[in-house]
Design an enzyme around this catalytic site. Structure first.
Site, short mmCIF file in Angstrom:
data_model
loop_
_atom_site.label_atom_id
_atom_site.label_comp_id
_atom_site.label_asym_id
_atom_site.label_seq_id
_atom_site.Cartn_x
_atom_site.Cartn_y
_atom_site.Cartn_z
N ARG A 133 57.89 72.50 50.92
CA ARG A 133 57.89 71.97 49.55
C ARG A 133 59.34 71.68 49.17
O ARG A 133 60.14 72.62 49.06
CB ARG A 133 57.26 72.99 48.60
CG ARG A 133 57.16 72.51 47.15
CD ARG A 133 56.53 73.57 46.26
NE ARG A 133 56.47 73.15 44.87
CZ ARG A 133 57.47 73.29 44.01
NH1 ARG A 133 58.61 73.84 44.38
NH2 ARG A 133 57.33 72.88 42.76
N LYS A 183 66.59 76.45 45.36
CA LYS A 183 66.42 77.70 44.63
C LYS A 183 67.70 78.54 44.64
O LYS A 183 68.60 78.32 45.45
CB LYS A 183 65.23 78.49 45.19
CG LYS A 183 63.92 77.89 44.71
CD LYS A 183 62.72 78.71 45.06
CE LYS A 183 61.46 78.03 44.50
NZ LYS A 183 60.23 78.65 44.98
C1 YH5 Z 1 57.00 77.63 45.50
O1 YH5 Z 1 57.93 78.25 46.02
N1 YH5 Z 1 58.08 76.91 43.30
S1 YH5 Z 1 58.39 75.81 40.81
C2 YH5 Z 1 64.14 77.30 40.52
C3 YH5 Z 1 65.11 76.47 41.08
C4 YH5 Z 1 64.74 75.42 41.88
C5 YH5 Z 1 63.40 75.17 42.11
C6 YH5 Z 1 67.21 75.77 40.38
N2 YH5 Z 1 56.28 75.88 42.49
C7 YH5 Z 1 57.08 77.01 44.22
O2 YH5 Z 1 60.65 74.85 42.55
N3 YH5 Z 1 54.81 76.27 44.39
C8 YH5 Z 1 57.56 76.21 42.27
O3 YH5 Z 1 66.40 76.77 40.84
C9 YH5 Z 1 55.97 76.35 43.72
N4 YH5 Z 1 55.80 77.53 46.13
C10 YH5 Z 1 54.74 76.86 45.60
N5 YH5 Z 1 53.60 76.81 46.30
C11 YH5 Z 1 60.01 76.53 41.01
C12 YH5 Z 1 60.99 75.70 41.76
C13 YH5 Z 1 62.43 75.97 41.53
C14 YH5 Z 1 62.81 77.04 40.74
#
Ligand code: YH5
Length: 277
Positions: free
Chosen positions: A259, A224
């Site tokens: 996760r 993230k």
């Molecule tokens: C979460 O924290 N996050 S989807 C932006 C990024 C990288 C990854 C490049 N679903 C979560 O993973 N479910 C998502 O920057 C989730 N907790 C739970 N429970 C977003 C994601 C991401 C977004």
């Protein structure tokens, strides 16, 4: 088995290890080079690799919830996630979670064998809590502030730790009232969902506070922007080591589910961290 039972079993068997939830992005950009045959084979190979690398749960999502992403229809989301869920439940014992906030997608995923609903909207869609209650599956309730398009547009809190806690406990109580067993509920502060870097850092600093609530905590910081920012605004492909470091600290602070995109590095880091602790 309830999610709490699954967590406690691994924690006891593996020296305090949390569950590793591997992220499976069932979005076309992840798999669209070549024909349908290639797509199906790449999907299967990625699932098999995540299981071999030690994923305890596979989290299948079909709609990007990154800031500014385009929403997709229920049918499009089903077309993306159902082949993956069906492939996993038909061939492996690993629990599948479905990353969705739509009741219709939850219903189809549960019918195909998903045992966990991972909802960034904390089961606020019409009928979602009742569906989870009636089917007896587990749920991760996540906090976010604002809608998906505007959530990173000046997020504000009175006190981010208190505000997020209040929301999560209110949703957990509503879910129990709807008939969901407490042992089937996980909480998640929702890193990056309507939060500045300062908010994310406060939520991480005070993870002990969330861990002391009467539900297990999931931490999702993998790749993230907070990791990118801490490294001097590095792009997403350069965030793996930082993500693993954050996952280890979350473990030491008592997170029970991690996760992550990078299952193998996380599992290896966990083995060394817990052996040396
Ligand atoms: C979460 O924290 N996050 S989807 C932006 C990024 C990288 C990854 C490049 N679903 C979560 O993973 N479910 C998502 O920057 C989730 N907790 C739970 N429970 C977003 C994601 C991401 C977004």
């Amino acid at each position: 088995m309830s999610i709490v039972a699954l967590i406690n079993q691994k924690f006891a068997d593996e020296h305090g290890a949390p569950l590793v939830m591997g992220i499976f992005n069932a979005t076309p950009d992840s798999f669209s080079d070549g024909g349908k045959f290639t797509v199906q084979n790449k999907m299967q190979a990625q699932v098999e690799a995540m299981i071999k690398d030690g994923a305890d749960i596979i989290d299948v999502g079909g709609e990007s919830t990154r800031p500014g992403a385009q929403p997709v229809s229920v049918q499009e989301e089903l077309d993306r996630v159902m082949p993956v869920i069906e492939f996993i439940t038909a061939n492996f014992d690993v629990p599948v979670s479905v990353d969705t906030y739509k009741t219709a997608v939850m219903r189809a995923a549960i019918a195909a064998g998903s045992k966990i609903v991972n909802d960034v909207n904390a089961l606020q869609d019409l009928g979602a809590a009742e569906l989870v209650a009636q089917t007896g599956v587990s749920v991760c309730l996540m906090h976010k502030q604002g809608g998906f398009t505007d959530m990173q547009n000046k997020p504000q809190y009175h006190n981010v730790v208190d505000d997020v806690t209040e929301f999560l406990l209110k949703r957990a109580k509503a879910c129990e009232h709807a008939g969901i067993n407490a042992d089937n509920i996980v909480l998640d502060p929702g890193y990056g969902f309507g939060k500045t870097l300062e908010h994310n850092l406060a939520l991480f600093e005070h993870l002990d506070h969330f861990v002391n609530l009467p539900y297990p905590v999931l931490v999702g910081v993998s790749r993230k922007s907070m990791i990118g920012q801490l490294l001097g605004d590095v792009p997403v492909e350069d965030r793996m080591v930082g993500s693993v470091a954050a996952a280890m600290l979350a473990t030491l602070k008592g997170a029970k589910i991690l996760r992550v995109h990078d299952v193998k590095p996380t599992v290896e880091a966990l083995r060394v961290t817990l052996a040396l602790l």
